[in-house]
Design an enzyme around this catalytic site. Structure first.
Site, PDB file in Angstrom:
ATOM      1  N   ASP A  23       2.174   6.233  -5.867  1.00 47.90           N
ATOM      2  CA  ASP A  23       3.865   4.682  -5.607  1.00 47.90           C
ATOM      3  C   ASP A  23       3.501   3.443  -6.443  1.00 47.90           C
ATOM      4  O   ASP A  23       2.733   2.486  -6.808  1.00 47.90           O
ATOM      5  CB  ASP A  23       4.031   4.810  -4.187  1.00 47.90           C
ATOM      6  CG  ASP A  23       5.054   3.991  -3.965  1.00 47.90           C
ATOM      7  OD1 ASP A  23       6.245   3.793  -4.635  1.00 47.90           O
ATOM      8  OD2 ASP A  23       5.289   2.461  -3.274  1.00 47.90           O
ATOM      9  N   SER A  24       4.804   3.131  -6.372  1.00 46.73           N
ATOM     10  CA  SER A  24       4.201   1.742  -7.137  1.00 46.73           C
ATOM     11  C   SER A  24       3.676   0.622  -6.422  1.00 46.73           C
ATOM     12  O   SER A  24       3.223  -0.662  -6.082  1.00 46.73           O
ATOM     13  CB  SER A  24       6.168   0.827  -7.486  1.00 46.73           C
ATOM     14  OG  SER A  24       6.604   0.546  -6.562  1.00 46.73           O
ATOM     15  N   TYR A  55       8.839  -0.683  -9.000  1.00 50.48           N
ATOM     16  CA  TYR A  55       9.375   0.414 -10.384  1.00 50.48           C
ATOM     17  C   TYR A  55      11.036  -0.369 -10.854  1.00 50.48           C
ATOM     18  O   TYR A  55      11.082   0.444 -12.168  1.00 50.48           O
ATOM     19  CB  TYR A  55       8.932   0.879 -10.122  1.00 50.48           C
ATOM     20  CG  TYR A  55       7.152   1.808 -10.577  1.00 50.48           C
ATOM     21  CD1 TYR A  55       6.591   0.307 -11.154  1.00 50.48           C
ATOM     22  CD2 TYR A  55       6.613   3.249 -10.752  1.00 50.48           C
ATOM     23  CE1 TYR A  55       4.963   0.395 -10.837  1.00 50.48           C
ATOM     24  CE2 TYR A  55       5.616   3.083 -10.086  1.00 50.48           C
ATOM     25  CZ  TYR A  55       4.731   2.375 -11.286  1.00 50.48           C
ATOM     26  OH  TYR A  55       3.152   2.403 -11.439  1.00 50.48           O
ATOM     27  N   GLY A  56      11.497  -0.473 -10.140  1.00 53.35           N
ATOM     28  CA  GLY A  56      12.679   0.826  -9.913  1.00 53.35           C
ATOM     29  C   GLY A  56      13.114  -0.910 -10.436  1.00 53.35           C
ATOM     30  O   GLY A  56      14.546  -0.099 -10.850  1.00 53.35           O
ATOM     31  N   CYS A  86       7.251   8.262  -4.884  1.00 56.82           N
ATOM     32  CA  CYS A  86       7.954   7.138  -5.294  1.00 56.82           C
ATOM     33  C   CYS A  86       9.061   7.878  -6.602  1.00 56.82           C
ATOM     34  O   CYS A  86       9.358   8.308  -6.395  1.00 56.82           O
ATOM     35  CB  CYS A  86       6.995   5.852  -6.468  1.00 56.82           C
ATOM     36  SG  CYS A  86       8.360   5.345  -7.280  1.00 56.82           S
ATOM     37  N   ASN A  87      10.150   7.303  -5.561  1.00 60.80           N
ATOM     38  CA  ASN A  87      11.701   8.042  -5.727  1.00 60.80           C
ATOM     39  C   ASN A  87      11.610   7.584  -7.631  1.00 60.80           C
ATOM     40  O   ASN A  87      12.131   8.542  -8.331  1.00 60.80           O
ATOM     41  CB  ASN A  87      12.722   7.681  -5.434  1.00 60.80           C
ATOM     42  CG  ASN A  87      12.628   8.567  -3.849  1.00 60.80           C
ATOM     43  OD1 ASN A  87      13.096   9.096  -3.966  1.00 60.80           O
ATOM     44  ND2 ASN A  87      11.953   7.540  -2.628  1.00 60.80           N
ATOM     45  N   THR A  88      11.525   6.453  -7.504  1.00 63.52           N
ATOM     46  CA  THR A  88      11.848   6.268  -9.017  1.00 63.52           C
ATOM     47  C   THR A  88      10.687   6.335 -10.245  1.00 63.52           C
ATOM     48  O   THR A  88      11.413   6.528 -11.217  1.00 63.52           O
ATOM     49  CB  THR A  88      11.099   4.537  -9.203  1.00 63.52           C
ATOM     50  OG1 THR A  88      12.165   3.571  -8.281  1.00 63.52           O
ATOM     51  CG2 THR A  88      12.224   3.379 -10.687  1.00 63.52           C
ATOM     52  N   GLU A 166      10.208  -5.054   1.737  1.00 64.69           N
ATOM     53  CA  GLU A 166       8.600  -6.341   1.753  1.00 64.69           C
ATOM     54  C   GLU A 166       7.956  -7.382   2.634  1.00 64.69           C
ATOM     55  O   GLU A 166       6.599  -7.494   2.547  1.00 64.69           O
ATOM     56  CB  GLU A 166       8.527  -6.507   0.045  1.00 64.69           C
ATOM     57  CG  GLU A 166       8.758  -5.714  -0.773  1.00 64.69           C
ATOM     58  CD  GLU A 166       7.043  -4.761  -0.898  1.00 64.69           C
ATOM     59  OE1 GLU A 166       6.154  -5.584  -1.295  1.00 64.69           O
ATOM     60  OE2 GLU A 166       6.838  -3.802  -0.742  1.00 64.69           O
ATOM     61  N   THR A 206      11.227   5.019  -1.099  1.00 66.60           N
ATOM     62  CA  THR A 206      10.190   4.856  -0.553  1.00 66.60           C
ATOM     63  C   THR A 206      10.538   3.849   0.992  1.00 66.60           C
ATOM     64  O   THR A 206      10.083   4.010   1.924  1.00 66.60           O
ATOM     65  CB  THR A 206       9.184   4.408  -0.488  1.00 66.60           C
ATOM     66  OG1 THR A 206       8.744   3.162  -1.605  1.00 66.60           O
ATOM     67  CG2 THR A 206       9.104   5.781  -1.706  1.00 66.60           C
ATOM     68  N   HIS A 207      11.240   2.570   0.227  1.00 69.73           N
ATOM     69  CA  HIS A 207      11.168   1.574   1.384  1.00 69.73           C
ATOM     70  C   HIS A 207      12.223   1.884   2.846  1.00 69.73           C
ATOM     71  O   HIS A 207      12.019   0.817   3.182  1.00 69.73           O
ATOM     72  CB  HIS A 207      11.383   0.379   1.118  1.00 69.73           C
ATOM     73  CG  HIS A 207      10.039  -0.103   0.019  1.00 69.73           C
ATOM     74  ND1 HIS A 207       9.539   0.670  -0.732  1.00 69.73           N
ATOM     75  CD2 HIS A 207       9.530  -1.488  -0.364  1.00 69.73           C
ATOM     76  CE1 HIS A 207       8.710  -0.048  -1.560  1.00 69.73           C
ATOM     77  NE2 HIS A 207       8.298  -1.818  -0.873  1.00 69.73           N
TER      78      HIS A 207
HETATM   79  N1  DGL Z   1       8.645   2.955  -4.981  1.00 68.75           N
HETATM   80  C1  DGL Z   1      10.648   3.025  -4.979  1.00 68.75           C
HETATM   81  C2  DGL Z   1      10.954   3.943  -4.528  1.00 68.75           C
HETATM   82  O1  DGL Z   1      10.759   4.831  -4.144  1.00 68.75           O
HETATM   83  C3  DGL Z   1      10.443   1.759  -4.818  1.00 68.75           C
HETATM   84  C4  DGL Z   1       9.740   0.270  -4.709  1.00 68.75           C
HETATM   85  C5  DGL Z   1      10.198  -0.243  -6.915  1.00 68.75           C
HETATM   86  O2  DGL Z   1      11.021  -0.944  -6.470  1.00 68.75           O
HETATM   87  O3  DGL Z   1       9.387   0.054  -6.788  1.00 68.75           O
HETATM   88  O4  DGL Z   1      11.730   4.265  -5.534  1.00 68.75           O
END
Ligand code: DGL
Length: 295
Positions: A23-24, A55-56, A86-88, A166, A206-207
């Site tokens: 994940d990011s 990452y988003g 990680c969704n992004t 965060e 994820t958050h």
């Molecule tokens: N892990 C990222 C997601 O699920 C969220 C945090 C990010 O933007 O890196 O999209």
């Protein structure tokens, strides 16, 4: 190679390897948490690219580059299956990561999340909230429409939720205020005008599951909140079974099995990773299980 049990020894070696996740940052631990619950015998190697998160807000090209580097690091360590937690990164890079990891299955979180949403909705009106990158890429919309071509989808980027989580701000007036600022346009305002609102809300980041209470308070009753974690873990369990890669499913079936271990890699400092990670994972993280790496 076939051993005396008639079982490929490379398969039994593979079976003992950990499942890799990246994940990011620490958000993907919501997925790791569900996987630990559903796959208690498995070992996990989790990489959080904390130095380069979020990452988003980054371009697709940058997220693709980061995702390929994270996948390469986990492959180098030895894993039997890879989860892009990680969704992004899933939205931007799943096909590329699959191409780069030909020997193993690569599972993303978008399809399991879309599946959960389609199973939950009764009206076919689904809201999706995520980072700007995930919403821009329309991956959830496409995955939902593939399953349910008549679905009506309201998609909204809620980037500030990430920094809020965060900072450990998960409930209370500030969290609810920000949730209302984002979500009233989809839920409160149409309701006031007597219009139909979505009956299902996908927490496609994820958050966001950590803000579940504040979000539920704002969207009101009658809206089902879903996320990818549980379904992703189920998909992984299924895949491991099909491929005979689940720990404990080999020639030693019925023998006592040592519980799986969890180890972590982070690209930034270890103390912050463990402190934040514990919030998402729900259990203490021993610093000796965390290694700082460069991608
Ligand atoms: N892990 C990222 C997601 O699920 C969220 C945090 C990010 O933007 O890196 O999209």
């Amino acid at each position: 190679m076939i051993n005396s049990h008639g079982i490929s020894s490379s398969l039994s070696h593979l079976r003992e390897l950990p499942i890799g996740l990246f994940d990011s940052g620490v958000g993907g631990m919501t997925v790791l948490r569900a996987m630990r619950e559903q796959l208690p015998n498995e070992s996990f190697l989790y990489l959080g690219d904390t130095a380069r998160m979020p990452y988003g807000t980054k371009s697709v090209e940058t997220v693709q580059k980061y995702a390929l580097e994270a996948a390469a690091k986990l492959m180098e360590r030895g894993i039997k299956l890879l989860v892009i937690a990680c969704n992004t990164a899933t939205a931007a890079a799943l096909p590329l990561v699959r191409e780069a990891c030909p020997g193993i299955d690569v599972v993303g979180v978008v399809e399991p999340g879309a599946e959960a949403a389609c199973r939950a909705t009764r009206s076919g009106h689904i809201a999706v909230i995520a980072t700007s990158g995930t919403i821009r890429g329309r991956a959830y919309e496409e995955a939902i429409l593939r399953r349910m071509p008549d679905a009506r989808i309201s998609a909204l980027a809620c980037p500030l939720f990430v920094s809020m989580v965060e900072d450990g701000l998960l409930s209370g007036p500030l969290a609810e205020g920000l949730a209302a600022r984002y979500l009233d346009a989809i839920f409160h305002d149409p309701r006031e005008q007597g219009l139909e609102v979505p009956d299902t809300l996908v927490l496609a980041c994820t958050h966001f599951p950590l803000l579940r209470k504040a979000i539920a308070h704002v969207v009101g009753e009658g809206v089902t909140l879903v996320d990818s974690a549980g379904n992703t873990a189920r998909e992984v369990r299924q895949l491991l079974r099909e491929k005979h890669l689940a720990r404990g499913s080999g020639p030693s079936v019925g023998m006592p099995l040592c519980p799986g271990s969890v180890r972590f890699l982070t690209t930034d400092d270890v103390p912050r990773f463990t402190r934040m990670g514990e919030l998402f994972l729900g259990i203490p993280i021993a610093p000796c299980t965390v290694e700082q790496v460069t991608l």
